[in-house]
Design an enzyme around this catalytic site. Structure first.
Site, PDB file in Angstrom:
ATOM      1  CB  CYS A 175      -0.846  -0.047   1.283  1.00  0.00           C
ATOM      2  SG  CYS A 175      -1.876   1.405   1.539  1.00  0.00           S
ATOM      3  CB  CYS A 207      -3.413   4.007  -5.269  1.00  0.00           C
ATOM      4  SG  CYS A 207      -4.663   3.042  -4.374  1.00  0.00           S
TER       5      CYS A 207
HETATM    6  N1  DGL Z   1      -4.037   0.655  -1.944  1.00  0.00           N
HETATM    7  C1  DGL Z   1      -3.604   1.741  -1.143  1.00  0.00           C
HETATM    8  C2  DGL Z   1      -2.472   2.504  -1.758  1.00  0.00           C
HETATM    9  O1  DGL Z   1      -1.666   1.917  -2.449  1.00  0.00           O
HETATM   10  C3  DGL Z   1      -4.598   2.539  -0.365  1.00  0.00           C
HETATM   11  C4  DGL Z   1      -5.903   2.888  -0.957  1.00  0.00           C
HETATM   12  C5  DGL Z   1      -6.802   3.450   0.126  1.00  0.00           C
HETATM   13  O2  DGL Z   1      -7.207   2.674   0.983  1.00  0.00           O
HETATM   14  O3  DGL Z   1      -7.037   4.662   0.117  1.00  0.00           O
HETATM   15  O4  DGL Z   1      -2.309   3.671  -1.543  1.00  0.00           O
END
Ligand code: DGL
Length: 258
Positions: free
Chosen positions: A77, A187
């Site tokens: 993430c 993301c």
């Molecule tokens: N998948 C996550 C990222 O790479 C977070 C997305 C979220 O929960 O806002 O930033």
């Protein structure tokens, strides 16, 4: 998480389904390792919370993974990496903890002097980690950063071919149609909607951090002598903070898309 089940596993986590785009690359790079994937879907999206909230959520997940015997952690993430990687590495100095960051460098190097669109969560765009990347690479191309409010939360719901998702993308990035030379998917949720992004922006190369993260994990495990021996394919287990068997089905279906 039960310690007997995941001892020696690599713990991978995200706010929800997004990190499965990283998990796919990890399994490809290290096919005999065992992975436990935790999606914090009950608390998604992370990118629109405060930094302290994301730090606390990340610490809770990693504490459980380490208590359960995980030998390494992947923060799959961008948002949690920006907010919590340093804190987690200070908390667990002996455990390899690998994060993911927006692939700005490869995008800029591939499209020097062009226009690079970075799509990421509001928190990722705001925090120092990304600002440092911009300081380092922002002069080599015109970098446009778009905080994609609401997009990760929508991807969490699945049903990615529904028209509302493309309409949402249209609102977020439609003004850049045919006007960018590369897109950084900053993301881990966004690689699942590449086709939909292409339908809005036109044909454009994508850059994300999945392969870089997988190679970095490989290097770190090698350095620490933690690589699993043997050629047998490893296990992949899914866990979710959403207490609903359908959620785990959704996770498996996302892994099949990679
Ligand atoms: N998948 C996550 C990222 O790479 C977070 C997305 C979220 O929960 O806002 O930033």
């Amino acid at each position: 998480m039960n310690s007997d089940d995941v001892r020696g596993y690599i713990g991978v986590f995200d706010s929800g389904v997004g990190g499965i785009s990283i998990l796919g690359a990890l399994v490809h790079e290290l096919p005999s390792e065992d992975f436990v994937y935790f999606g914090d879907s009950a608390n998604a999206p992370y990118g629109e919370k405060t930094t302290d909230e994301v730090r606390a959520l990340s610490a809770r997940i990693v504490d459980r993974m380490i208590e359960s015997g995980c030998k390494a952690i992947v923060i799959a993430c961008n948002t949690a990496t920006s907010a919590a990687a340093e804190m987690l590495r200070n908390r667990y100095p002996k455990t390899p903890i690998v994060g993911v960051e927006p692939a700005l460098k490869p995008a800029v190097l591939a499209r020097r002097h062009g226009r690079v669109l970075v799509m990421a969560t509001p928190m990722t765009v705001r925090l120092e980690k990304f600002q440092n990347l911009l300081d380092e690479w922002g002069s080599e191309a015109e970098v446009v950063s778009v905080p994609c409010v609401g997009l990760a939360a929508r991807i969490e719901q699945g049903n990615l071919d529904a028209p509302d998702l493309t309409e949402q993308l249209q609102k977020l990035i439609g003004s850049y149609a045919n006007r960018v030379d590369a897109v950084v998917l900053g993301c881990t949720h966004y690689p699942f909607v590449q086709r939909q992004i292409t339908s809005v922006l036109g044909d454009v190369p994508f850059f994300d951090g999945a392969i870089g993260t997988a190679r970095q994990l490989h290097r770190r495990l090698e350095e620490e002598g933690l690589l699993k021996e043997g050629e047998e394919p490893g296990n992949v287990r899914f866990l979710s903070s959403k207490d609903d068997p359908k959620e785990l089905e959704l996770y498996r279906s996302f892994l099949e898309r990679i």
